[in-house]
Design an enzyme around this catalytic site. Structure first.
Site, PDB file in Angstrom:
ATOM      1  N   SER A 178      68.416   6.673  57.557  1.00  0.00           N
ATOM      2  CA  SER A 178      67.820   6.212  56.312  1.00  0.00           C
ATOM      3  C   SER A 178      68.634   6.615  55.091  1.00  0.00           C
ATOM      4  O   SER A 178      69.775   6.191  54.929  1.00  0.00           O
ATOM      5  CB  SER A 178      66.380   6.727  56.208  1.00  0.00           C
ATOM      6  OG  SER A 178      65.710   6.150  55.117  1.00  0.00           O
ATOM      7  N   HIS A 179      68.068   7.456  54.238  1.00  0.00           N
ATOM      8  CA  HIS A 179      68.689   7.841  52.964  1.00  0.00           C
ATOM      9  C   HIS A 179      69.586   9.057  53.119  1.00  0.00           C
ATOM     10  O   HIS A 179      70.144   9.526  52.123  1.00  0.00           O
ATOM     11  CB  HIS A 179      67.593   8.141  51.944  1.00  0.00           C
ATOM     12  CG  HIS A 179      66.625   9.182  52.423  1.00  0.00           C
ATOM     13  ND1 HIS A 179      65.737   8.925  53.434  1.00  0.00           N
ATOM     14  CD2 HIS A 179      66.427  10.467  52.060  1.00  0.00           C
ATOM     15  CE1 HIS A 179      65.017  10.017  53.671  1.00  0.00           C
ATOM     16  NE2 HIS A 179      65.420  10.970  52.854  1.00  0.00           N
ATOM     17  N   ASP A 189      69.434   2.290  54.799  1.00  0.00           N
ATOM     18  CA  ASP A 189      68.934   1.281  55.740  1.00  0.00           C
ATOM     19  C   ASP A 189      68.074   0.218  55.080  1.00  0.00           C
ATOM     20  O   ASP A 189      67.518  -0.643  55.757  1.00  0.00           O
ATOM     21  CB  ASP A 189      68.166   1.942  56.885  1.00  0.00           C
ATOM     22  CG  ASP A 189      66.864   2.574  56.437  1.00  0.00           C
ATOM     23  OD1 ASP A 189      66.817   3.096  55.321  1.00  0.00           O
ATOM     24  OD2 ASP A 189      65.890   2.569  57.221  1.00  0.00           O
ATOM     25  N   ASP A 226      65.165   0.333  53.290  1.00  0.00           N
ATOM     26  CA  ASP A 226      63.707   0.339  53.200  1.00  0.00           C
ATOM     27  C   ASP A 226      63.189   0.999  51.926  1.00  0.00           C
ATOM     28  O   ASP A 226      62.049   0.777  51.537  1.00  0.00           O
ATOM     29  CB  ASP A 226      63.067   0.973  54.446  1.00  0.00           C
ATOM     30  CG  ASP A 226      63.453   2.429  54.673  1.00  0.00           C
ATOM     31  OD1 ASP A 226      64.328   2.945  53.954  1.00  0.00           O
ATOM     32  OD2 ASP A 226      62.864   3.046  55.586  1.00  0.00           O
ATOM     33  N   ARG A 227      64.003   1.786  51.257  1.00  0.00           N
ATOM     34  CA  ARG A 227      63.579   2.421  50.010  1.00  0.00           C
ATOM     35  C   ARG A 227      64.137   1.676  48.802  1.00  0.00           C
ATOM     36  O   ARG A 227      65.115   0.938  48.922  1.00  0.00           O
ATOM     37  CB  ARG A 227      64.025   3.883  49.966  1.00  0.00           C
ATOM     38  CG  ARG A 227      63.439   4.721  51.082  1.00  0.00           C
ATOM     39  CD  ARG A 227      63.750   6.196  50.894  1.00  0.00           C
ATOM     40  NE  ARG A 227      63.200   6.981  52.002  1.00  0.00           N
ATOM     41  CZ  ARG A 227      62.849   8.251  51.919  1.00  0.00           C
ATOM     42  NH1 ARG A 227      62.983   8.901  50.781  1.00  0.00           N
ATOM     43  NH2 ARG A 227      62.369   8.890  52.970  1.00  0.00           N
ATOM     44  N   ASP A 231      68.358   2.138  49.667  1.00  0.00           N
ATOM     45  CA  ASP A 231      68.999   3.240  50.377  1.00  0.00           C
ATOM     46  C   ASP A 231      69.834   2.749  51.549  1.00  0.00           C
ATOM     47  O   ASP A 231      70.086   1.551  51.702  1.00  0.00           O
ATOM     48  CB  ASP A 231      67.948   4.254  50.839  1.00  0.00           C
ATOM     49  CG  ASP A 231      67.038   3.702  51.923  1.00  0.00           C
ATOM     50  OD1 ASP A 231      66.873   2.472  52.009  1.00  0.00           O
ATOM     51  OD2 ASP A 231      66.482   4.510  52.700  1.00  0.00           O
ATOM     52  N   LYS A 272      58.503  -0.230  55.183  1.00  0.00           N
ATOM     53  CA  LYS A 272      58.701  -0.363  53.748  1.00  0.00           C
ATOM     54  C   LYS A 272      59.928  -1.234  53.526  1.00  0.00           C
ATOM     55  O   LYS A 272      60.767  -1.363  54.408  1.00  0.00           O
ATOM     56  CB  LYS A 272      58.826   0.996  53.077  1.00  0.00           C
ATOM     57  CG  LYS A 272      59.751   2.005  53.724  1.00  0.00           C
ATOM     58  CD  LYS A 272      59.640   3.351  53.010  1.00  0.00           C
ATOM     59  CE  LYS A 272      60.444   4.432  53.711  1.00  0.00           C
ATOM     60  NZ  LYS A 272      59.697   5.115  54.760  1.00  0.00           N
TER      61      LYS A 272
END
Length: 553
Positions: A117-118, A283, A285-286, A281, A380
């Protein structure tokens, strides 16, 4: 061309317990011995074999270092474990929201997402893997617990002699009864977005001479998506995009869309040249949303989207419920109350929203960690959130009229609903023992805190948040220590499960203000007394030695 299957003896690892968003470790850990193979086999072992046999799964990642090598290993193991088809994004690239969309749209059995992710990427940085179920959402705790249990007693894994698959071009690669289909990474996701938004009005917004926006993909997975959506489809110029080429190390940056880790974007938008700034981010999703010299907090962002849902075609006449994670500022609660929506407060972790969505109880949800989403998928969705803001801007701006800005929209929201001043302090890579000692101290304190006063704030309730899922009736305990004061203010303390080393202490401060004359204060000024109470109550500095947080949101 057929393939042969072989069983490889292995030794179980004891540290493969997934966190709230899968298993995350340093790249070196995943490359060590059979570490990745063991975890992939544990995923397959945890699934009903009669369902896995002959199934179609989706596989992809955010393009970080080790993504392609891991994909090739997964193909070999999927074939050996009876999977019939793997759908993989071109170049191995699929955003997390796109994986969810593809699973749902193509009715796949599930998916494996390769992302941390982030978290930073690169040979000496982080890697991650998680399983998403047939609803397109993250595996629930019952599944992740099963994966972990299998991982602790694994004695062998199955693999095959499948050749390397060329991921650079769209193609179907058949090996007897097993197929790897390389698909366009963007098409399915873009098709879904076109059912949600009024793209004609978005095109009109983008073409306005008094509207200028910029989107920072932070060298993460959303680059190709932003190019196709904003430039090729909506007609924006390519200079509306920055850092839109996915890189294995994210260009050496930390791909976390916030004020600390996206300083280049913040500087550009605060220069006054742009009406909307956004970032996503690693991937995808944010998200972070900025107006002209104006930051939109994630807690406010989801509340504004929910309050203006009827301006988005997908939600018009459909809204019945909303939700937020427990630590998130309570702005969306006010929207639910005023509009008669059902409201749910859930633990941190997107999987908790999934049950509510599957049951039709909520449509829009969010968390303060820059995650916003809806029931269009079960993750998300960063780009979706930005398009929501663009749709609201498009609908509120009539041709020839003075431009209604992001700041105008947020301040009008505060005037209507009041404002929840909110901030989060992150203390990253704290020594685990010290972090646990602090949490033990707080656990003792909450047993007798009710009725006590700290810095002028009287405790109404103090507990360790526990959630009983209204759909499957599962119970999630120890989800965060809460101090809820008599004026509605809240302090929350959690240890994050998304890091790859050490512990991250997160401190959340939330205070409601109903007086319209006071809602435009700076959050740091409005919250300074409550921040002091948080540090005093927790004795964070004494326990950890940290005098300043790593990140303030």
């Amino acid at each position: 061309m057929s393939f042969s299957v072989k069983q490889v003896e292995t030794t179980a690892y004891k540290d493969q317990k997934p966190g709230t968003s899968g298993l995350r470790k340093k790249v070196a850990v995943f490359r060590e011995g059979n570490y990745l193979a063991n975890f992939v086999q544990s995923i397959f072992n945890s699934l009903p074999q009669n369902e896995l046999e002959g199934s179609t799964i989706v596989v992809g990642g955010d393009g970080r270092f080790y993504n392609v090598q891991a994909l090739q290993l997964i193909f070999k193991m999927a074939a050996a474990n009876g999977v019939s088809k793997v759908l993989v994004g071109q170049d191995g690239i699929l955003s997390t929201p796109a994986v969810s969309a593809i699973i749902r749209g193509r009715k796949a059995y599930g998916g494996i997402i390769l992302t941390a992710s982030h978290n930073p990427g690169g040979e000496d940085k982080d890697f991650g893997i998680k399983w998403n179920c047939s609803n397109g959402g993250p595996a629930p705790e019952s599944v992740t617990d099963a994966i972990y249990q299998h991982s602790t007693k694994l004695t062998h894994f199955k693999t095959s002699d499948l050749p390397e698959v060329d991921l650079s071009k769209i193609s179907s690669n058949s090996f007897g009864k097993f197929t790897v289909e390389v698909i366009d990474s963007v098409t399915d996701y873009l098709s879904l977005l076109k059912t949600i938004f009024d793209f004609d009005s978005l095109k009109q917004l983008v073409s306005r001479p008094d509207f200028k926006f910029i989107y920072d993909s932070m060298n993460g997975v959303t680059g190709p998506y932003c190019k196709r959506i904003f430039v090729d489809t909506l007609g924006a110029s390519e200079d509306s995009l920055m850092r839109f080429h996915p890189l294995p190390d994210f260009g050496g940056a930390h791909p976390d869309p916030n004020l600390t880790y996206a300083p280049e974007l913040v500087e550009l938008v605060y220069s006054g040249k742009y009406d909307l700034g956004a970032a996503s981010d690693g991937d995808g999703d944010r998200n972070m949303v900025l107006g002209n010299k104006f930051f939109v907090s994630p807690s406010d962002s989801v509340a504004v989207i929910a309050a203006n849902a009827d301006l988005i075609p997908y939600f018009k006449g459909k809204m019945t419920g909303v939700s937020r994670s427990m630590p998130t500022g309570a702005a969306i609660d006010r929207v639910a109350t005023k509009n008669g929506y059902e409201f749910f407060e859930v633990p941190t972790g997107w999987k908790f929203f999934g049950n509510l969505m599957d049951a039709g109880r909520i449509q829009i949800c969010g968390e303060e960690s820059f995650g916003t989403g809806s029931d269009h998928i079960r993750e998300k969705d960063g780009i979706w959130a930005v398009l929501c803001w663009m749709q609201i801007l498009a609908k509120k701006n009539s041709p020839g009229k003075p431009f209604v800005s992001v700041e105008d929209i947020v301040k009008e929201h505060w005037k209507t609903y009041g404002r929840n001043f909110f901030t989060r302090y992150d203390y990253e890579e704290v020594e685990s023992d010290k972090a646990n000692q602090m949490m033990d101290h707080l656990s003792q304190l909450i047993t007798s805190a009710a009725g006590k006063t700290f810095g002028g704030y009287t405790v109404d309730k103090a507990d360790n948040f526990e959630y009983k899922d209204p759909i499957d009736h599962s119970v999630s305990k120890n989800q965060g220590i809460r101090f809820i004061f008599t004026d509605g203010s809240r302090l929350i303390f959690r240890l994050s499960g998304t890091g790859s080393s050490g512990a991250t202490i997160r401190v959340y401060i939330d205070q409601y203000e109903a007086d319209p004359s006071k809602v435009n204060r700076e959050a740091s000024d409005a919250l300074k007394d409550l921040v002091a109470v948080a540090l005093d109550v927790s004795q964070l500095v004494q326990f950890t030695g940290r005098k300043e947080p790593t990140v303030i949101t």
